[in-house]
Design a protein around this motif. Structure first.
Motif, short mmCIF file in Angstrom:
data_model
loop_
_atom_site.label_atom_id
_atom_site.label_comp_id
_atom_site.label_asym_id
_atom_site.label_seq_id
_atom_site.Cartn_x
_atom_site.Cartn_y
_atom_site.Cartn_z
N VAL A 6 0.83 -1.21 0.00
CA VAL A 6 0.00 0.00 0.00
C VAL A 6 0.85 1.25 0.00
N GLY A 7 1.92 1.23 0.79
CA GLY A 7 2.81 2.38 0.83
C GLY A 7 3.45 2.64 -0.51
N ILE A 40 -1.28 6.24 3.14
CA ILE A 40 0.19 6.30 3.07
C ILE A 40 0.77 6.63 4.44
N ALA A 41 0.18 7.61 5.12
CA ALA A 41 0.68 8.00 6.44
C ALA A 41 0.54 6.86 7.44
N SER A 46 2.97 2.49 10.64
CA SER A 46 3.06 1.09 11.03
C SER A 46 4.46 0.55 10.87
N GLU A 47 5.12 0.93 9.78
CA GLU A 47 6.50 0.47 9.56
C GLU A 47 7.44 1.04 10.61
N PHE A 52 10.55 0.29 15.57
CA PHE A 52 10.83 0.69 16.95
C PHE A 52 10.67 -0.49 17.91
N ASP A 53 9.58 -1.28 17.74
CA ASP A 53 9.35 -2.44 18.60
C ASP A 53 10.48 -3.46 18.46
N MET A 54 10.93 -3.67 17.22
CA MET A 54 12.02 -4.61 17.01
C MET A 54 13.30 -4.14 17.68
#
Length: 440
Positions: A6-7, A40-41, A46-47, A52-54
């Motif tokens: 989608v991005g 897009i935003a 999400s990415e 950040f979580d990783m």
């Protein structure tokens, strides 16, 4: 994957609208553009959130690994891909070296005779697969003040996994350092006796050098004494009991043994399990000490020069092999039996199934925590002074007296090669020795 698609689709459409169709924008394209911008935003958010979580998980895993690593090693450092320059280290390594280690050459802290062995160990680490064990190298490190540390070096080569060549100043080797003992510069602790001031010795021991032939030589004719007199020390209080007496005394405080009650039921059960271990499985002589782990650390973990220390005689083989094994388990009993089975050279056979055991000495004491797990095995206990005189016994029994006196709350079993078994314990300011007869 959907978020990425989608991005990418939204970015392409956005660029197409803005760059290609600017002169003839229709309401439909404008409407699609407005609808896609939030998508897009959201995809970008999400990415970023996933990244950040990783990163946070990696930080947590890194801290957990460092804590686990610290239970095995006293310090660690990253060497450059050339295998010499220290790129990353911690304060514990600075304490060992006596200076800031970052940016220095690791081989500067090695004796000349150890450099070739260190190079060979690095080469061996580079030939191993990622799932193989790290390379263990018993060696010596020299601090800035000249003090020598007997250490075990754990070497892991990560250059292959990271695609790093030797010329790059990037981390290539992870080195863990486990300190076995501190030896004063120019002093081989195992080969000499430590001289302790009389005021520091227990029970005010006094040592006198006298001559049998000359009572009071004058200053001009005085020479070295011809006789070194034995130290005049008190005797421990000796008891004799059967195994049943010992068992009842420990459980109920009754019987001929009259042993004091243990502080905790866990400690009592460990002492009884150790009694069973020695009586039923020890083939030869052995020394076993049972105390809180912090008590062993208090006596042997100070790292002060000339202070008592516990040094592995087998480069840590038995300590590692019995990690997490309770004293009452069959695996512990089988290893204990083989350890006490003395051969002609008192070493593990060269064809032993475990490669790390081959040719290693079968010597030293077992230090057990009160919960029944090993603290250190096959340990040489250095720098302890026996505070009492036990007639007709050897150095192993003298070490038992010293341990009972110096280690807080310890219970000591010592068995001779002839088969006699004794239990030693300090009660108030007096040492008590219980001879435990074989028959129950």
């Amino acid at each position: 994957m959907t978020t990425v698609f989608v991005g990418m689709f939204g970015t392409i459409l956005h660029n197409s609208i803005c760059n290609t169709f600017v002169p003839s924008l229709s309401p439909k394209f404008m409407f699609a553009h407005v609808l896609l911008l939030p998508l897009i935003a959201r995809a970008c958010q999400s990415e970023l959130r996933r990244s950040f979580d990783m990163q946070q998980r990696l930080v947590v895993q890194s801290k957990a690994s460092a804590k686990l690593f610290s239970t095995v090693c006293d310090a660690a450092c990253w060497l450059a891909a050339d295998g010499f320059t220290i790129l990353e280290s911690d304060s514990r390594l600075d304490e060992i070296f006596g200076c800031r280690a970052h940016g220095t050459n690791f081989t500067c802290y090695l004796p000349k005779e150890e450099m070739e062995r260190f190079s060979s160990a690095k080469a061996s680490a580079g030939q191993r697969q990622m799932h193989d064990a790290v390379v263990l190298l018993p060696s010596t490190l020299i601090g800035a003040s000249g003090e020598r540390h007997q250490v075990d070096l754990f070497i892991e080569d990560v250059r292959g996994e990271l695609g790093i060549v030797e010329e790059q100043k990037l981390p290539g080797f992870l080195v863990g350092i486990r300190v076995a003992a501190l030896v004063q510069a120019g002093l081989a602790t195992e080969e000499c006796d430590l001289e302790v001031p009389a005021a520091l010795l227990p029970w005010n021991r006094q040592v006198a050098l006298v001559s049998d032939d000359v009572a009071s030589p004058d200053a001009e004719t005085a020479s070295l004494p011809e006789t070194l007199c034995s130290v005049q020390q008190p005797h421990p209080i000796l008891h004799t009991c059967t195994r049943d007496d010992f068992y009842r005394g420990l459980l109920f405080g009754t019987g001929e043994a009259s042993l004091p009650t243990m502080e905790t039921l866990l400690a009592r059960d460990t002492v009884l399990a150790t009694l069973e271990l020695i009586c039923d499985h020890a083939i030869g002589g052995v020394l076993v000490c049972i105390a809180e782990a912090k008590a062993f650390q208090q006596v042997f973990g100070t790292r002060v020069p000339n202070a008592p220390c516990a040094r592995s005689s087998d480069q840590g083989y038995m300590t590692d092999y019995l990690r997490g094994v309770h004293v009452s388990e069959a695996r512990f009993q089988a290893s204990f039996r083989e350890f006490t089975r003395h051969a002609q050279n008192d070493r593990w056979p060269e064809d032993h199934p475990h490669e790390l055991a081959r040719g290693r000495p079968k010597d030293g004491a077992f230090l057990l925590s009160t919960d029944g797990f090993r603290v250190k095995c096959s340990a040489k206990l250095l720098g302890l002074a026996a505070p009492a005189r036990w007639e007709g016994v050897g150095t192993k029994h003298e070490a038992a007296l010293a341990c009972a006196w110096m280690i807080p709350g310890v219970s000591v079993f010592v068995k001779s090669d002839s088969g006699s078994l004794h239990f030693v314990q300090k009660q108030e300011d007096t040492l008590h020795v219980y001879q435990v007869e074989k028959l129950r």
